[in-house]
Enzyme design. Structure first.
Site, PDB file in Angstrom:
ATOM      1  N   CYS A   1       0.845  -1.201   0.000  1.00  0.00           N
ATOM      2  CA  CYS A   1       0.000   0.000   0.000  1.00  0.00           C
ATOM      3  C   CYS A   1       0.878   1.248   0.000  1.00  0.00           C
ATOM      4  O   CYS A   1       2.106   1.170   0.010  1.00  0.00           O
ATOM      5  CB  CYS A   1      -0.940   0.005   1.201  1.00  0.00           C
TER       6      CYS A   1
ATOM      7  N   CYS B   1       3.522   1.563   2.732  1.00  0.00           N
ATOM      8  CA  CYS B   1       4.767   0.849   2.430  1.00  0.00           C
ATOM      9  C   CYS B   1       5.672   1.721   1.576  1.00  0.00           C
ATOM     10  O   CYS B   1       6.881   1.851   1.829  1.00  0.00           O
ATOM     11  CB  CYS B   1       4.477  -0.454   1.685  1.00  0.00           C
TER      12      CYS B   1
ATOM     13  N   ASP C   1       7.619  28.347 -32.143  1.00  0.00           N
ATOM     14  CA  ASP C   1       8.649  28.713 -33.111  1.00  0.00           C
ATOM     15  C   ASP C   1       8.033  28.575 -34.505  1.00  0.00           C
ATOM     16  O   ASP C   1       7.164  27.725 -34.721  1.00  0.00           O
ATOM     17  CB  ASP C   1       9.846  27.784 -32.964  1.00  0.00           C
TER      18      ASP C   1
ATOM     19  N   ASP D   1      11.992  23.259 -32.292  1.00  0.00           N
ATOM     20  CA  ASP D   1      12.675  22.059 -32.793  1.00  0.00           C
ATOM     21  C   ASP D   1      14.147  22.268 -33.121  1.00  0.00           C
ATOM     22  O   ASP D   1      14.827  21.343 -33.535  1.00  0.00           O
ATOM     23  CB  ASP D   1      11.969  21.531 -34.046  1.00  0.00           C
TER      24      ASP D   1
ATOM     25  N   ASP E   1      16.196  27.175 -30.357  1.00  0.00           N
ATOM     26  CA  ASP E   1      15.040  27.173 -29.467  1.00  0.00           C
ATOM     27  C   ASP E   1      15.382  26.666 -28.069  1.00  0.00           C
ATOM     28  O   ASP E   1      14.575  26.806 -27.139  1.00  0.00           O
ATOM     29  CB  ASP E   1      13.922  26.287 -30.044  1.00  0.00           C
TER      30      ASP E   1
END
Length: 801
Positions: free
Chosen positions: A11, A14, A424, A618, A622
């Protein structure tokens, strides 16, 4: 970072105790434990043995992930076998305790004795307790190690019922038959057994449901090839995948999987990369092309040189990213963690309060004990502990299936909270591949003449605009002329001699240094196009307009971002006129042009004063802005630097994936809130009900059943995420085109590319095997346009319906 498998957790308590035990070790900087995957990630300067010892002292066991000590045991099979035997014994117990005693069902004659009936119930209960001894072992460990958990509650409830019933059996031995019969009805052996069996049923269902949440990771791992064909001394040798090293030459035959990432050194083929990108269109490969592990070589024989192997392949990195995100902890999970860490002691305290409260109220010890047992077995720390991780796991799995990878749970939780999206331009809103849109000859030259000299000169240039002109030249079947004395001139231009004449090419500002130009090119820039001018012996031949085409889904995606209540801004290093043209066409709210990388970061920092910023890019330029933003998102076709700097990676170059990631984050967060709400409400209402505060006398067996159902409901609610749709469905028209002449994947690729270039065609699914193309239209496109486009590529259109 070290990865471990932790055994024995049942649980959230634990999980919290293991984290606390490891985090307290000197040298450990961070520790994250996942109850869902039974995994643990530890960062710091400390040996694995010290960590394993700390986990052991806390009452659990740990193994280094992938080590020989990590024994793979199918817990579900063991649990199922023990459960089946337990159910059989429980059936016999219930038959004796209720079927015979209450409903007078027949039993063998030797059992028509009150004491024998009681002893048989006791023996059956002992057998069931032995079969389910793990509850007692873990429960006792929890008490001894001051790390009480769900097993502590279950074992206390079952053991209390057993001990009280055992006391009554000894008491029966001193009474006559009639008095002993009255006590027989008050035995709790069936409750002690039923609690264990019902919790085990719940555990088995929970394990199966949790298993479904890890299907996405498992399906990715199943993609990994096991062997490869290695070229050794010009011979083909089949070797294990682990024997391929960087620089080795490996062979891929038609129909085989590519074993590792590499570069094609010889041969041509079409490769199905759908396992990584989700795109059904095969990708043509030639010498110099990149290939990726687990993709399928369809048609040709190729030889490749390995560039990434083992954990460094693209597939392995994706798997690791999904695993890390699933195992990491979302900020919202801290609420459940804090509650779970004190939950069990509070429940035990409430059980004792219930016991003594009813005793002081004048009720019998049996009644008071029954109420206390109900409190112990109805409370459910599991539902609290599972509320967040199961939703996170399912959310990450959904993202992975759709090519959206969240690097950690925080990214998955926070993405849906963004209200400003900074995009971008190049490679994000636009395709990032410039194409020639118009050819404008002057001074008596023809289009083909201008293009011939332009291609001949640009064939020596490595500029992206040169590539666009050369691609256009292929359409015109241009024959390249020999160029001499080629030179790249600082200031955006090139020059060279062709047929003893001096040719120059470049931007407007560059060419104006050599000749006077009476053409106003502002109108070209306002259309989002870049003019490249050409001179022959200092006389203008004309200009070629080049543009970076907008992605097909860009306008719709930006509309959908607005519907998600996001302000959309565009950042670009391009000139202001071109940027405005693209931005206005795309429908963004604000445009920032002529930006350097550090300028993009400054703009993001400024936007953060207005709200939470999601930056999408990308390229290398950037990376600073991606790092600065609240959430950075990289398009998967981008460079490694951008992907490393981002929190989220979209494997496909589709802008609509940005919208999908926001929707997925919102849906996952909503699901977590639902799970936490029901987990808290269940315990808030269930515990007082078990205490008898609502005037109902709840049976411990019913309480145990409710406890099992609560965890199952939380997991099942998380699995509902799989039924949700990440992409907004538009009203579209469909057509099916029957085509003759397609013979191979190359033909299929050609037809698909041709159809998807037509304005109004949003998607084309083409199969050379069936000879059909199924297209999706965003607007009406005539059959004549479709037919003409296909037949220009020398294929025959049989029918369109």
């Amino acid at each position: 970072m070290m990865d471990f498998i932790v055994k024995g957790m049942s649980c959230a308590s634990c999980q919290a105790h293991v984290e606390k035990a490891v985090s307290s070790i000197d040298g450990v900087s961070s520790c994250t434990v996942s109850l869902l995957t039974n995994s643990m990630k530890v960062e710091g300067n400390v040996s694995s043995n010290v960590i394993i010892e700390a986990v052991s002292k806390a009452g659990y066991s740990a193994y280094v992930q992938g080590s020989k000590e990590e024994i793979k045991v199918d817990d579900s099979k063991n649990l199922k076998m023990k459960l089946m035997v337990s159910i059989l014994l429980l059936f016999l117990l219930m038959y004796i305790s209720m079927g015979h005693t209450m409903f007078h069902l027949p039993v063998p004659s030797f059992m028509n004795n009150v004491l024998i009936l009681a002893i048989l119930q006791m023996l059956l209960t002992i057998c069931i307790m032995i079969l389910n001894q793990k509850f007692f072992i873990n429960g006792i460990k929890g008490i001894l190690n001051h790390s009480m958990n769900m097993d502590t509650l279950v074992s206390l409830g079952s053991f209390s019922s057993f001990i009280y019933s055992l006391y009554l059996v000894f008491k029966m031995c001193t009474l006559d038959t009639m008095d002993a019969m009255s006590i027989l009805h008050g035995l709790y052996f069936e409750s002690a057994s039923m609690i264990l069996v019902l919790i085990s049923v719940g555990k088995l269902l929970e394990e199966r449901s949790k298993g479904k949440t890890t299907n996405a990771i498992q399906s990715l791992m199943n993609l990994k090839p096991k062997t490869a064909i290695k070229k050794i001394n010009n011979e083909e040798v089949i070797v294990d995948i682990d024997q391929i090293q960087i620089g080795d030459i490996f062979i891929c035959k038609p129909g085989s999987q590519i074993p590792v990432d590499g570069i094609v050194t010889s041969g041509n083929s079409a490769v199905d990369e759908s396992s990584l990108t989700g795109e059904s269109l095969p990708v043509d490969k030639e010498p110099g092309s990149k290939v990726y592990a687990a993709t399928l070589n369809q048609t040709g024989y190729i030889e490749c040189q390995a560039t990434r192997v083992g954990k460094d392949t693209t597939l392995s990195q994706i798997i690791q990213m999904v695993q890390d995100a699933s195992a990491s902890k979302a900020p919202i999970a801290k609420v459940a963690d804090k509650v779970s860490s004190v939950f069990v002691p509070i429940v035990i305290g409430l059980a004792l309060l219930t016991l003594f409260g009813w005793l002081f109220a004048g009720r019998s010890f049996g009644f008071s004990l029954e109420r206390a047992i109900c409190v112990l077995v109805i409370s459910c720390p599991c539902s609290l502990g599972l509320a967040t991780p199961v939703a996170i796991m399912v959310g990450n799995g959904m993202g992975a299936k759709n090519g959206i990878l969240f690097k950690n749970s925080t990214a998955l939780e926070q993405t849906g909270k963004m209200n400003i999206v900074a995009l971008d331009k190049t490679g994000t809103i636009t395709k990032g591949h410039p194409v020639v849109s118009e050819i404008h000859p002057v001074n008596g030259y023809s289009q083909k003449e201008l293009l011939t000299y332009a291609c001949s000169l640009e064939s020596y240039s490595e500029h992206p605009l040169a590539y666009a002109i050369l691609e256009k030249g292929k359409e015109f079947d241009i024959q390249i002329k020999e160029t001499q004395d080629f030179m790249s001139i600082t200031g955006n231009g090139i020059q060279g001699k062709i047929e003893n004449s001096l040719f120059m090419a470049g931007s407007v500002s560059f060419i104006q240094k050599y000749v006077d130009i009476d053409i106003n090119f502002d109108s070209v820039s306002r259309q989002g196009k870049t003019p490249v001018l050409f001179l022959k012996d200092n006389k203008l031949m004309g200009y070629i307009s080049i543009e970076d085409e907008m992605k097909e889904d860009a306008i719709k995606a930006i509309e959908h971002l607005h519907e998600l209540n996001c302000k959309v801004v565009m950042l670009t290093g391009d000139n202001e006129l071109t940027a405005n043209a693209i931005g206005q066409k795309a429908g963004v709210d604000s445009i920032y042009a002529q930006l350097l990388p550090q300028d993009k970061e400054t703009i993001v920092q400024m936007l953060q004063k207005e709200g939470k910023v999601l930056m999408v890019g990308d390229g290398i330029n950037d990376a600073p802005a991606l790092t600065r933003a609240n959430i950075g998102m990289a398009m998967g076709q981008g460079v490694d630097v951008a992907i490393d700097a981002a929190d989220v990676v979209c494997m496909h170059p589709k802008l609509e994936d940005v919208c999908a990631s926001i929707r997925l984050s919102k849906m996952t967060l909503k699901n977590i809130y639902e799970n936490l709400f029901w987990a808290f409400i269940y315990n808030i209402l269930g515990i007082p009900l078990a205490m008898g505060l609502f005037g109902w006398n709840l049976n411990p067996m019913i309480a145990a059943g409710m406890m099992s159902v609560s965890s199952l409901c939380v997991v099942s609610n998380a699995l509902r995420l799989n039924t949700k749709k990440l992409y907004k469905e538009e009203k579209r028209m469909n057509k099916t085109i029957k085509i003759n002449g397609m013979m191979c994947p190359h033909c299929q690729s050609m037809v698909q590319k041709t159809l998807e270039k037509i304005d109004g065609v949003t998607q084309a699914d083409v199969s050379f095997k069936t000879g059909e193309a199924k297209i999706t239209l965003s607007k009406e496109v005539s059959d004549e346009i479709l037919k003409s486009a296909i037949e220009q590529k020398d294929y025959e259109v049989v029918s369109i319906r």
